[in-house]
Design a protein around this motif. Structure first.
Motif, short mmCIF file in Angstrom:
data_model
loop_
_atom_site.label_atom_id
_atom_site.label_comp_id
_atom_site.label_asym_id
_atom_site.label_seq_id
_atom_site.Cartn_x
_atom_site.Cartn_y
_atom_site.Cartn_z
N MET A 389 -18.69 -23.95 -13.58
CA MET A 389 -18.36 -24.12 -15.00
C MET A 389 -16.86 -24.19 -15.25
O MET A 389 -16.43 -24.27 -16.40
CB MET A 389 -19.01 -23.00 -15.82
N TYR A 394 -16.76 -29.15 -18.55
CA TYR A 394 -17.26 -28.01 -19.33
C TYR A 394 -16.15 -27.30 -20.09
O TYR A 394 -16.40 -26.27 -20.72
CB TYR A 394 -17.98 -27.03 -18.40
N ALA A 397 -16.61 -25.50 -23.52
CA ALA A 397 -18.05 -25.43 -23.80
C ALA A 397 -18.66 -24.11 -23.33
O ALA A 397 -19.88 -23.99 -23.29
CB ALA A 397 -18.77 -26.60 -23.12
N LEU A 398 -17.82 -23.14 -23.01
CA LEU A 398 -18.35 -21.91 -22.42
C LEU A 398 -18.89 -20.93 -23.46
O LEU A 398 -19.29 -19.81 -23.12
CB LEU A 398 -17.30 -21.26 -21.52
N PRO A 401 -22.78 -21.57 -21.86
CA PRO A 401 -22.72 -22.32 -20.60
C PRO A 401 -24.04 -23.00 -20.23
O PRO A 401 -24.05 -24.07 -19.63
CB PRO A 401 -22.37 -21.25 -19.56
N ALA A 404 -24.37 -26.02 -22.23
CA ALA A 404 -23.31 -26.96 -21.82
C ALA A 404 -23.79 -27.89 -20.70
O ALA A 404 -23.38 -29.04 -20.62
CB ALA A 404 -22.06 -26.19 -21.38
N LEU A 405 -24.67 -27.37 -19.84
CA LEU A 405 -25.17 -28.21 -18.74
C LEU A 405 -25.80 -29.49 -19.27
O LEU A 405 -25.73 -30.55 -18.63
CB LEU A 405 -26.23 -27.45 -17.92
N CYS A 408 -22.91 -31.44 -22.19
CA CYS A 408 -21.72 -32.07 -21.61
C CYS A 408 -22.13 -33.08 -20.53
O CYS A 408 -23.27 -33.11 -20.10
CB CYS A 408 -20.81 -31.00 -21.01
N SER A 410 -23.12 -34.84 -17.35
CA SER A 410 -23.87 -34.26 -16.23
C SER A 410 -23.03 -34.24 -14.96
O SER A 410 -22.48 -35.26 -14.56
CB SER A 410 -25.15 -35.06 -16.00
N GLN A 411 -22.97 -33.08 -14.34
CA GLN A 411 -22.18 -32.88 -13.13
C GLN A 411 -23.09 -32.71 -11.92
O GLN A 411 -24.29 -32.51 -12.06
CB GLN A 411 -21.32 -31.62 -13.28
#
Ligand SMILES: [Zn+2]
Length: 454
Positions: A389, A394, A397-398, A401, A404-405, A408, A410-411
């Motif tokens: 994170m 992110y 966006a914490l 969290p 946020a996945l 935000c 996509s990672q």
């Protein structure tokens, strides 16, 4: 002596357990690939054979992909297939797929699985329905074993070619008797029904527009005789529904009802055009759905009524669908698109980030008929992933969290553990040489294009 693994100090650990607990500072303890304990540091042993510190990471159950055609990774963004709807898209790609070999199936499966694993998927189904030039489902299975993914390998089939009123060209269809024999061989050679199974065989005629009614019935019988799950495409778009009405004199709902292709052991891909009667039928019979939002947008098939499916208690999982109609295989990205697309159709509260994550984990597990994956709890398989994170995506966006996945961009994961084995560490896939895989895959993709244009 059991081999043990301790993962601890997560920013948040998302359990997807019965109470949907999210544990700040949480971790989990694993013995021989099974989760033994989940909780705060005081709930966990202090040491293990391997200890992984997950400070600053969201940890969650590995995601589950319920629909894919991994060989299509060789035919992404093909110019002549970029802008058509389902049937024209299929017809423009069949000639390329006709050149596939077993070696290509294996390489494409490895590539698709690498992409899935890095995006947070730990279990996937793959619907392989085209077997030219000696290709076999065994080719996919070899790739899954090498890369270490939990796999539901679907023995697909197309048996009605153009000359008999089907959609695919005759040269890519198989003989129905041969398919049944090959399916029985695969069940005997590979199917593992046990808890924590890494490999199951699924029976999966391609679609009502590519096989006969008798073949659907025989497949159903074989599946039920062997306690296997069953899968196909259904009600994907308007032309799919029109084909059903013209060919069988009934829409998709009536067709699957008349065949008996419904029940807790059956899941259908797409169901974008499932009517009210079909929704009631699926709810009553426990039939599952693989929702594939990117593919549905890509082919302009429509927006599946997922909000309603869930409200009716239907089992719904996510599917990235084949890589030629996505043209990606990012499972976290698929969850994000699922949330966004429901909002386009039904308003901003149509689907929350947590509902999207639940569909991607527990939902997918239920669709595949599994109660040993999709959640982090004692007794479950040790399939879990972690997202870093501290990444730019992110930043800011914490506040939440977990949400946020999904909200935000996509990672990829920094860690993936499948069946207790670390498969991704520090963002790097450990089980294969990814650079070599991509290079080989690109050479094969070029070869397929060359063959088709020759
Ligand atoms: Zn599909």
């Amino acid at each position: 002596m059991a081999s043990t693994l301790l993962a601890r100090n997560a920013l948040v650990l998302v359990t997807m357990d019965g109470e949907r607990r999210e544990i700040a500072g949480g971790g989990l303890y694993v013995e021989d690939g099974r989760i033994v304990a989940v909780g705060r540091p005081q709930d966990l042993p202090a040491s293990a054979d391997e200890v992984i510190d997950l400070s600053g990471h969201v940890v969650m159950p590995g995601m589950v992909n319920t629909h894919h055609h991994m060989v299509q990774s060789l035919t992404r963004a093909v110019p002549r297939a970029q802008d058509g709807e389902l049937f024209t898209w299929l017809k423009s790609l069949y000639p390329l797929w006709a050149g596939l070999t077993g070696e290509m199936v294996e390489a494409a499966t490895e590539t698709a699985m690498a992409e899935l694993i890095l995006s947070g998927c730990t279990t996937s189904s793959d619907h392989l329905y085209i077997y030219p030039n000696g290709a076999r489902l065994d080719d996919s299975i070899r790739a899954a074993r090498r890369i270490g993914m939990r796999f539901h390998a679907a023995r697909g089939a197309m048996t009605i070619g153009e000359s008999k009123g089907g959609l695919p060209p005759d040269r890519v269809v198989e003989d129905e008797g041969f398919v049944m024999k090959d399916t029985e061989r695969l069940i005997g050679a590979y199917h593992d029904p046990a808890r924590y199974s890494m490999l199951r065989i699924v029976l999966a005629p391609c679609s009502p527009f590519t096989v006969s009614r008798d073949f659907m019935l025989e497949t159903l019988k074989l599946g039920r005789d062997n306690n296997l799950t069953l899968h196909t495409h259904l009600a994907e778009n308007d032309s799919d529904v029109a084909f059903s009405e013209k060919t069988f004199g009934m829409g998709p709902t009536e067709y699957v009802r008349s065949l008996g292709w419904v029940g807790p052991d059956v899941w259908h891909a797409h169901c974008v055009k499932l009517d009210d009667d079909g929704i009631a039928l699926f709810a009553k019979t426990g039939t599952g759905i693989a929702h594939c939002p990117c593919s549905n947008m890509r082919l302009a098939s429509g927006i599946a009524p997922v909000k309603r499916f869930l409200a009716e208690g239907i089992r719904v999982g996510l599917g990235v669908d084949g890589s030629a109609s996505n043209d990606s295989g990012h499972i976290l990205g698929e969850a994000r698109q699922a949330m966004l697309l429901q909002r386009v159709a039904h308003g901003p509260d149509a689907m929350s980030a947590r509902t999207a994550l639940e569909m991607a984990t527990l939902g997918g597990a239920r669709v595949l008929g599994r109660d040993d994956i999709g959640a982090l709890a004692p007794g479950m398989a040790a399939d879990f992933i972690a997202f870093d994170m501290s990444r730019l995506a992110y930043a800011g966006a914490l506040h939440d969290p977990v949400a946020a996945l999904i909200f935000c961009q996509s990672q990829d994961v920094s860690l993936s553990v499948i069946n207790g084995r670390v498969v991704v560490r520090d963002g790097r896939l450990l089980t294969i040489d990814l650079g070599a895989t991509v290079a080989r895959h690109n050479a094969m993709a070029a070869e397929l294009a060359r063959l088709a244009s020759a």
